[in-house]
Motif scaffolding. Structure first.
Motif, PDB file in Angstrom:
ATOM      1  N   SER A 108      38.421  -1.207  26.487  1.00 56.27           N
ATOM      2  CA  SER A 108      37.192  -2.067  26.004  1.00 56.27           C
ATOM      3  C   SER A 108      37.274  -3.445  25.501  1.00 56.27           C
ATOM      4  CB  SER A 108      36.808  -1.179  24.728  1.00 56.27           C
ATOM      5  OG  SER A 108      37.858  -1.466  23.816  1.00 56.27           O
ATOM      6  N   TYR A 109      36.360  -4.212  26.022  1.00 54.86           N
ATOM      7  CA  TYR A 109      36.389  -5.706  25.481  1.00 54.86           C
ATOM      8  C   TYR A 109      35.068  -6.078  25.157  1.00 54.86           C
ATOM      9  CZ  TYR A 109      34.673  -5.177  30.211  1.00 54.86           C
ATOM     10  OH  TYR A 109      34.050  -4.587  31.626  1.00 54.86           O
ATOM     11  N   GLN A 110      34.942  -7.506  24.803  1.00 53.72           N
ATOM     12  CA  GLN A 110      33.720  -8.008  24.400  1.00 53.72           C
ATOM     13  C   GLN A 110      33.633  -9.380  25.247  1.00 53.72           C
ATOM     14  OE1 GLN A 110      33.755  -8.496  20.297  1.00 53.72           O
ATOM     15  NE2 GLN A 110      32.892  -6.449  19.880  1.00 53.72           N
ATOM     16  N   PHE A 111      32.471  -9.814  25.334  1.00 58.68           N
ATOM     17  CA  PHE A 111      32.035 -10.845  26.032  1.00 58.68           C
ATOM     18  C   PHE A 111      30.779 -11.628  25.277  1.00 58.68           C
ATOM     19  CE2 PHE A 111      30.582  -7.604  28.739  1.00 58.68           C
ATOM     20  CZ  PHE A 111      29.289  -8.008  28.926  1.00 58.68           C
ATOM     21  N   ASP A 112      30.479 -12.751  25.703  1.00 57.92           N
ATOM     22  CA  ASP A 112      29.289 -13.531  25.274  1.00 57.92           C
ATOM     23  C   ASP A 112      28.246 -13.326  26.382  1.00 57.92           C
ATOM     24  OD1 ASP A 112      29.113 -14.123  22.637  1.00 57.92           O
ATOM     25  OD2 ASP A 112      29.995 -16.061  22.931  1.00 57.92           O
ATOM     26  N   ALA A 113      27.093 -12.630  26.198  1.00 62.01           N
ATOM     27  CA  ALA A 113      26.254 -12.196  27.136  1.00 62.01           C
ATOM     28  C   ALA A 113      25.295 -13.320  27.772  1.00 62.01           C
ATOM     29  CB  ALA A 113      25.265 -10.983  26.829  1.00 62.01           C
ATOM     30  N   PRO A 114      24.751 -13.437  28.688  1.00 59.67           N
ATOM     31  CA  PRO A 114      24.053 -14.894  28.887  1.00 59.67           C
ATOM     32  C   PRO A 114      22.612 -15.005  27.997  1.00 59.67           C
ATOM     33  CG  PRO A 114      24.274 -13.502  31.022  1.00 59.67           C
ATOM     34  CD  PRO A 114      24.839 -12.561  29.757  1.00 59.67           C
ATOM     35  N   ALA A 115      22.236 -14.084  27.152  1.00 57.60           N
ATOM     36  CA  ALA A 115      21.168 -14.125  26.291  1.00 57.60           C
ATOM     37  C   ALA A 115      21.649 -14.817  25.011  1.00 57.60           C
ATOM     38  CB  ALA A 115      20.489 -12.786  25.996  1.00 57.60           C
ATOM     39  N   GLY A 116      23.220 -14.911  24.794  1.00 55.42           N
ATOM     40  CA  GLY A 116      23.545 -15.411  23.644  1.00 55.42           C
ATOM     41  C   GLY A 116      24.262 -14.333  22.672  1.00 55.42           C
ATOM     42  N   ALA A 117      23.933 -13.151  22.837  1.00 52.19           N
ATOM     43  CA  ALA A 117      24.561 -12.104  21.830  1.00 52.19           C
ATOM     44  C   ALA A 117      25.797 -11.462  22.720  1.00 52.19           C
ATOM     45  CB  ALA A 117      23.296 -10.985  21.854  1.00 52.19           C
ATOM     46  N   ALA A 118      26.502 -11.117  21.477  1.00 54.33           N
ATOM     47  CA  ALA A 118      28.085 -10.444  22.120  1.00 54.33           C
ATOM     48  C   ALA A 118      27.616  -8.961  22.790  1.00 54.33           C
ATOM     49  CB  ALA A 118      28.558 -10.470  20.745  1.00 54.33           C
ATOM     50  N   SER A 119      28.426  -8.887  23.681  1.00 50.61           N
ATOM     51  CA  SER A 119      28.088  -7.281  24.101  1.00 50.61           C
ATOM     52  C   SER A 119      29.571  -6.854  24.298  1.00 50.61           C
ATOM     53  CB  SER A 119      27.653  -7.402  25.640  1.00 50.61           C
ATOM     54  OG  SER A 119      26.306  -7.840  25.563  1.00 50.61           O
ATOM     55  N   ALA A 120      29.622  -5.524  23.782  1.00 40.69           N
ATOM     56  CA  ALA A 120      30.883  -4.707  23.866  1.00 40.69           C
ATOM     57  C   ALA A 120      30.624  -3.868  25.341  1.00 40.69           C
ATOM     58  CB  ALA A 120      30.948  -3.848  22.975  1.00 40.69           C
ATOM     59  N   ALA A 121      31.888  -3.749  26.063  1.00 37.95           N
ATOM     60  CA  ALA A 121      31.854  -3.267  27.147  1.00 37.95           C
ATOM     61  C   ALA A 121      33.082  -2.469  27.549  1.00 37.95           C
ATOM     62  CB  ALA A 121      31.719  -4.050  28.421  1.00 37.95           C
ATOM     63  N   GLY A 122      33.368  -1.410  28.383  1.00 40.22           N
ATOM     64  CA  GLY A 122      34.502  -0.799  28.490  1.00 40.22           C
ATOM     65  C   GLY A 122      34.478   0.380  29.635  1.00 40.22           C
ATOM     66  N   PHE A 123      35.649   0.919  30.209  1.00 41.28           N
ATOM     67  CA  PHE A 123      35.511   1.956  31.083  1.00 41.28           C
ATOM     68  C   PHE A 123      36.436   3.157  30.821  1.00 41.28           C
ATOM     69  CE2 PHE A 123      34.815  -2.192  33.252  1.00 41.28           C
ATOM     70  CZ  PHE A 123      33.758  -1.819  34.034  1.00 41.28           C
ATOM     71  N   ALA A 124      36.026   4.187  30.918  1.00 40.47           N
ATOM     72  CA  ALA A 124      36.785   5.402  30.285  1.00 40.47           C
ATOM     73  C   ALA A 124      36.687   6.510  31.462  1.00 40.47           C
ATOM     74  CB  ALA A 124      36.474   5.957  29.069  1.00 40.47           C
ATOM     75  N   LEU A 125      37.473   7.499  31.355  1.00 43.72           N
ATOM     76  CA  LEU A 125      37.708   8.637  32.391  1.00 43.72           C
ATOM     77  C   LEU A 125      37.212   9.997  31.266  1.00 43.72           C
ATOM     78  CD1 LEU A 125      38.237  10.222  35.081  1.00 43.72           C
ATOM     79  CD2 LEU A 125      40.581  10.573  34.099  1.00 43.72           C
ATOM     80  N   THR A 126      36.055  10.593  31.662  1.00 45.26           N
ATOM     81  CA  THR A 126      35.352  11.588  30.896  1.00 45.26           C
ATOM     82  C   THR A 126      36.148  12.820  31.077  1.00 45.26           C
ATOM     83  OG1 THR A 126      33.845  12.181  32.499  1.00 45.26           O
ATOM     84  CG2 THR A 126      33.298  10.347  30.896  1.00 45.26           C
ATOM     85  N   ASP A 127      35.886  13.684  30.280  1.00 45.24           N
ATOM     86  CA  ASP A 127      36.425  15.316  30.508  1.00 45.24           C
ATOM     87  C   ASP A 127      36.036  15.930  31.722  1.00 45.24           C
ATOM     88  OD1 ASP A 127      37.915  14.779  28.136  1.00 45.24           O
ATOM     89  OD2 ASP A 127      36.411  15.615  26.735  1.00 45.24           O
ATOM     90  N   ASP A 128      34.859  15.474  31.998  1.00 47.17           N
ATOM     91  CA  ASP A 128      34.359  16.120  33.294  1.00 47.17           C
ATOM     92  C   ASP A 128      34.648  15.386  34.648  1.00 47.17           C
ATOM     93  OD1 ASP A 128      32.592  14.214  32.479  1.00 47.17           O
ATOM     94  OD2 ASP A 128      30.816  15.302  32.827  1.00 47.17           O
ATOM     95  N   TYR A 129      35.689  14.641  34.454  1.00 44.99           N
ATOM     96  CA  TYR A 129      36.244  13.864  35.743  1.00 44.99           C
ATOM     97  C   TYR A 129      35.228  12.667  36.280  1.00 44.99           C
ATOM     98  CZ  TYR A 129      39.179  17.912  35.403  1.00 44.99           C
ATOM     99  OH  TYR A 129      39.888  19.041  34.964  1.00 44.99           O
ATOM    100  N   ARG A 130      34.567  12.156  35.456  1.00 41.21           N
ATOM    101  CA  ARG A 130      33.978  10.835  35.886  1.00 41.21           C
ATOM    102  C   ARG A 130      34.399   9.562  35.138  1.00 41.21           C
ATOM    103  NH1 ARG A 130      27.656  13.131  35.039  1.00 41.21           N
ATOM    104  NH2 ARG A 130      28.108  15.423  35.429  1.00 41.21           N
ATOM    105  N   ILE A 131      34.299   8.429  35.893  1.00 45.20           N
ATOM    106  CA  ILE A 131      34.562   7.168  35.375  1.00 45.20           C
ATOM    107  C   ILE A 131      33.009   6.758  34.710  1.00 45.20           C
ATOM    108  CG2 ILE A 131      35.210   4.802  35.700  1.00 45.20           C
ATOM    109  CD1 ILE A 131      37.130   5.689  37.750  1.00 45.20           C
TER     110      ILE A 131
END
Length: 217
Positions: A108-131
């Motif tokens: 997980s990480y954060q960045f400043d979105a083009p609109a000016g607001a901070a956005s949180a993002a991330g990737f994870a492997l779920t229990d049903d085998y999806r990213i």
């Protein structure tokens, strides 16, 4: 001339030895025909199975490549701060410079979105085998469960610290600043849900464009 002297004798045609196939010949012919049919059917089924597996492999490979491309493209912008240049050399630190790696498959990480607001993002492997990708309050599956069953999603972080020889401001702070280059090696392993023998492994690497600047200690 007497009639009986001029009459030609009737020729008798020799009797044919047989009028068809014997039972043994018929059985042999049927057996040969069945062998040809079995061979042709086996070849057809083999080609059909090979075509099916090629289709599964192509779809699985395409799904993993699409997911990996989205991951690498988005992860590159982690820690982006739109005030990095105006506040260079000040006591203000980038509020988004942290990147959290939870275990081996959650990042997980954060960045400043083009609109000016901070956005949180991330990737994870779920229990049903999806990213799954998360941006703000929105989640999206990067892999199709009907095409790919992700059995492994590993992320390995590597850092390289470079002393940039710059004193912190205020100067009373004795520690110098370090620039930390961050790289993430990502490995995805998946199989086709309908055939566990169809598997694919994909490896990619991401270097975060926004290097972290902080204490060298």
């Amino acid at each position: 001339m007497p009639h009986n002297l001029t009459k030609q004798p009737r020729r008798r045609h020799p009797q044919r030895s047989q009028y068809g196939l014997t039972l043994v010949e018929l059985l042999v012919g049927i057996a040969i025909g069945l062998l040809l049919i079995v061979g042709a059917t086996s070849l057809f089924l083999s080609n059909l199975d090979a075509s099916r597996r090629l289709l599964l492999e192509a779809r699985l490979n395409q799904n993993l490549r699409s997911a990996a491309e989205l991951i690498t493209r988005d992860l590159r912008r982690a820690s982006y701060w739109d005030q990095a240049v105006p506040k260079m050399g000040s006591v203000d630190n980038n509020p988004h410079q942290g990147i959290t790696l939870d275990g081996t498959s959650d990042i997980s990480y954060q960045f400043d979105a083009p609109a000016g607001a901070a956005s949180a993002a991330g990737f994870a492997l779920t229990d049903d085998y999806r990213i799954r990708m998360t941006i703000g309050q929105t989640t999206q599956d990067l892999t199709d469960p009907a095409v790919a069953k992700v059995i492994s999603f590993n992320i390995i972080e590597s850092k390289n610290k470079i002393d940039i020889g710059m004193q912190k401001i205020p100067a009373a702070t004795p520690n110098t600043e370090c620039l930390t280059e961050r790289r993430y090696d990502i490995t995805i392993e998946a199989e086709a849900p309908s055939d566990a023998n169809v598997k694919r492994r994909l490896e990619t690497a991401v270097r975060v464009r926004n290097d972290r600047v902080g204490n060298c200690s």
